[in-house]
Enzyme design. Structure first.
Site, short mmCIF file in Angstrom:
data_model
loop_
_atom_site.label_atom_id
_atom_site.label_comp_id
_atom_site.label_asym_id
_atom_site.label_seq_id
_atom_site.Cartn_x
_atom_site.Cartn_y
_atom_site.Cartn_z
N HIS A 38 -10.86 -2.52 1.37
CA HIS A 38 -11.56 -1.04 0.85
C HIS A 38 -12.01 -0.68 -0.10
CE1 HIS A 38 -9.93 3.53 0.90
NE2 HIS A 38 -10.73 3.26 1.31
N LYS B 112 -5.93 -5.81 3.48
CA LYS B 112 -7.18 -4.41 3.11
C LYS B 112 -7.86 -4.88 1.86
CE LYS B 112 -6.46 0.42 1.18
NZ LYS B 112 -5.46 1.37 1.54
N CYS C 205 -5.60 4.25 -4.04
CA CYS C 205 -6.00 3.03 -2.88
C CYS C 205 -7.59 2.43 -3.74
CB CYS C 205 -6.43 2.74 -1.83
SG CYS C 205 -5.17 3.42 -1.01
N ASP D 114 0.87 -0.75 0.12
CA ASP D 114 -0.03 0.06 -0.28
C ASP D 114 0.62 0.97 -0.67
OD1 ASP D 114 -2.19 1.75 0.76
OD2 ASP D 114 -2.94 0.26 2.01
N ASP D 115 0.73 1.86 -0.62
CA ASP D 115 1.35 3.24 -1.51
C ASP D 115 3.16 2.88 -1.09
OD1 ASP D 115 -1.25 4.38 -0.67
OD2 ASP D 115 -0.40 5.64 1.70
N HIS E 162 1.34 2.30 4.26
CA HIS E 162 0.77 3.12 4.59
C HIS E 162 0.89 3.98 5.59
CE1 HIS E 162 -2.90 5.57 4.03
NE2 HIS E 162 -4.00 5.30 2.76
N LYS F 180 1.28 10.38 -4.82
CA LYS F 180 0.08 9.90 -4.68
C LYS F 180 -1.03 10.54 -5.10
CE LYS F 180 -2.70 7.66 -1.44
NZ LYS F 180 -2.64 7.05 -0.05
N ASP G 18 -0.46 -0.20 -4.61
CA ASP G 18 -1.62 0.39 -5.86
C ASP G 18 -1.50 1.33 -6.22
OD1 ASP G 18 -1.29 1.18 -3.04
OD2 ASP G 18 -3.17 1.67 -2.39
N ASN G 19 -0.51 2.50 -5.39
CA ASN G 19 -0.41 3.78 -6.35
C ASN G 19 0.88 4.63 -5.97
OD1 ASN G 19 -2.76 4.23 -3.72
ND2 ASN G 19 -0.53 4.89 -3.85
#
Ligand SMILES: *[C@@H]1O[C@H](CO)[C@@H](O)[C@H](O)[C@H]1NC(C)=O
Ligand SMILES: *[C@@H]1O[C@H](CO)[C@@H](O)[C@H](O)[C@H]1NC(C)=O
Ligand SMILES: *[C@@H]1O[C@H](CO)[C@@H](O)[C@H](O)[C@H]1NC(C)=O
Ligand SMILES: *[C@@H]1O[C@H](CO)[C@@H](O)[C@H](O)[C@H]1NC(C)=O
Ligand SMILES: *[C@@H]1O[C@H](CO)[C@@H](O)[C@H](O)[C@H]1NC(C)=O
Length: 564
Positions: free
Chosen positions: A158, A156, A102, A64-65, A244, A329, A307-308
């Site tokens: 989301h 996660k 996300c 994540d991130d 994240h 992001k 994810d990004n």
């Protein structure tokens, strides 16, 4: 060379058929007899494939991130030896794109559809908001289930939880351990999103325990691998919380022993971030050794993706880094969408490769479904492309364009077609448009990134950037792939303000988006705008809904959960 059993059998069989037919030809039998023999022999070649094809296990690891410059194989000062080893052994995706935030990326990953075709093109789901991935879309887990897979998600989600129908265990997953919202405290698992509430479950059961998420997810993944009956193919979606930010009161959280690995990172925030990344890296290493120990590795595909782009420039209070890519992001600059990703598998006919071919996050569903023996036509009208053959055999480029997004509420959009990228609208609210080095200038070490001193902040004039080109492609498997920005133009029209006029970039020669060439290429701008309008005509309305005060966890025993 690594080959699957059925390929060996098939090759041997075809060889046998060819030799036999040559024999028949020499002995001059009747036409009917040779046709019959031919058909019979060919069939014997096809049967073994059906009998010996064992669908591969699939381990999809989502960080994540994680920013472009947060992994060792991109030259980061953060050491990620486990991730790097896996990446170098597999196929590293140098031109890999994701959505800038996300929920859109996760929706796209699960369905193979662009966020504009899901209604997920505007921002992310905030915990008290009653919306999610629309129920008429089948997830990757649902599709793989049809092929006989056991399906598990750890981490996660989301993609919505306001009604039980939106939960992962109702959308193709046999089990879920983790959280439903977008972020939380790494230890207490409390999420503050308008209200405070606990967000951690084992399927539906609330878990109120203190542990460090990244380590817990590793344990949960190991449990799944150990209890898995290997005669069934496994889909494990390991969607890490790392890296994240936690809640606003404690955005950066890592056990001290991980942080202690980075005494040479002087910036305090970046050092904790490095610790969070190291925990993620250890997790990857542990999961991979378990796949070895359990004798699953020979028939497993591991996909690793962010994810990004990274929350750099203090976004979310976090300390990721996309340098030298532009932006962060939640922007459509390369720093937001040019993602970290690779695939590793002994089923690939290549080793230690990188590809510059275009790959998009929507491609994983058809690629993995195809690799699993499924017919991609079953997936319906998707935006992703089956790239299994391209990845497996180092094939030529398949994809020619990527829609980065069209957000009708914020009125911005971006698309890449062949070598060009068009950006229009206020893609970042005027923030996070710069180039952010991984350590603040005062503490910049300059020993890990030869060109780090080129920029200290986004305000620096482009003219100060040396106009030399630094071709630093990876020369061997252990050389990080470092982006070569190329020269920056001093032409005033090269400055880009997408909120006033569309900007055009030639990404192969200008991956850092220094040189807006829209003015001198109106024809290309028109072509890309036309491509955007074709997509825009197919978009569905965003499914966002405003927050609902009935979501407040204090009304539900202090936990976040389906409230409608
Ligand atoms: C990949 O590398 C491994 C280890 O070096 C080797 O065993 C394997 O045969 C190689 N596979 C291919 C397809 O070259
Ligand atoms: C899902 O529903 C939306 C809204 O009703 C519709 O626009 C879309 O085409 C549907 N998608 C699929 C795959 O059925
Ligand atoms: C695994 O599944 C196969 C096929 O369903 C079954 O025959 C076998 O007994 C199972 N093994 C274990 C250890 O449960
Ligand atoms: C939306 O953006 C486009 C292109 O950037 C611009 O032409 C248009 O005027 C904008 N519309 C609104 C409502 O701001
Ligand atoms: C979780 O446990 C803590 C400490 O035991 C307690 O204070 C808190 O109320 C619990 N939260 C929920 C939602 O049960």
């Amino acid at each position: 060379m690594q080959t699957t059993p059925h390929l060996n059998i098939k090759a041997a069989c075809l060889h046998f058929v060819e030799r036999t037919l040559r024999g028949i030809h020499l002995s001059k039998p009747s036409m009917a007899l040779s046709a019959f023999l031919y058909a019979a022999l060919l069939l014997t070649c096809l049967i073994p494939r059906a009998l010996t094809f064992t669908p591969p296990h699939i381990v999809l690891i989502v960080a994540d991130d994680l920013g472009w410059n947060d992994v060792g194989f991109h030259g980061s000062e953060i050491k990620t030896p486990n991730i790097d080893k896996l990446a170098y052994e597999g196929v590293i995706l140098n031109n890999y794109y994701v959505s800038p935030i996300c929920t859109p990326t996760r929706g796209c990953l699960m369905t193979g559809r662009y966020p504009i075709h899901l209604g997920l093109q505007h921002y992310v789901i905030s915990a008290p908001e009653p919306w999610g991935l629309p129920l008429n879309h089948t997830t990757m887990a649902g599709h793989l289930k049809h092929l006989g897979y056991a399906t598990h998600i750890v981490g996660k989600w989301h993609l919505g939880f306001f009604k039980t129908e939106y939960l992962p265990t109702r959308r193709g997953f046999d089990s879920h351990v983790g959280y439903w919202s977008g972020k939380e405290d790494y230890y207490t698992h409390m999420d503050q999103d308008g209200y405070w509430g606990l967000d951690f479950r084992r399927d539906m059961a609330v878990v109120n325990e203190t542990f460090y998420s990244t380590e817990q997810y590793t344990k949960e993944a190991l449990k799944i691998l150990e209890h898995h009956n290997k005669s069934q193919p496994l889909f494990l979606y390991l969607a890490h919380q790392a890296v994240h930010a936690g809640n606003g009161n404690a955005p950066l959280q890592a056990p001290q022993r991980y942080v202690d690995r980075f005494p040479y990172i002087l910036d305090h925030k970046r050092r904790i971030f490095a610790g969070m990344t190291a925990a993620l890296d250890d997790s990857v290493g542990t999961v991979v050794s378990a796949l070895h120990d359990l004798d699953m590795i020979d028939n497993t595909i591991i996909v690793f993706t962010t994810d990004n782009g990274g929350p750099a420039n203090n976004y979310d209070g976090n300390a990721a880094c996309n340098y030298p890519l532009r932006g962060t992001k939640n922007t459509l600059w390369e720093g937001g969408v040019h993602g970290v990703g690779f695939v590793h598998s002994r089923l690939l006919n290549v080793n230690h490769t990188q590809t510059h071919n275009l790959v998009h996050v929507s491609d994983w569903l058809p690629t993995l479904y195809g690799a699993a023996g499924g017919d991609v036509a079953d997936l319906g009208n998707i935006d992703g492309v089956n790239l299994w053959d391209m990845l497996k055999n180092s094939g030529p480029n398949v994809r020619s364009e990527v829609l980065h997004n069209i957000d009708p509420r914020s009125n911005f959009s971006a698309i890449s077609v062949d070598d060009y990228k068009l950006i229009q609208g206020d893609i970042s609210g005027g923030r996070n448009d710069g180039w952010y080095p991984c350590n603040p200038p005062s503490e910049n070490q300059n020993f890990w990134k030869p060109n780090a001193q080129n920029f200290h902040n986004s305000d620096e004039s482009l003219a100060e950037i040396p106009a030399e080109t630094r071709k630093t492609r990876a020369h061997n498997r252990h050389t990080p792939y470092v982006i070569d920005c190329g020269p920056a133009s001093t032409d005033p029209t090269a400055v880009c303000d997408p909120s006033t006029a569309p900007c055009l970039f030639h990404i192969p020669s200008d991956p850092c988006e220094f040189n807006n060439i829209a003015q001198s290429n109106p024809g290309i701008v028109r072509v890309l705008q036309k491509a955007l309008s074709v997509y825009a005509a197919t978009a569905v309305e965003p499914v966002n809904r405003p927050p609902d005060k009935n979501a407040n966890p204090t009304l539900h025993g202090g936990v976040w959960g389906p409230w409608q």
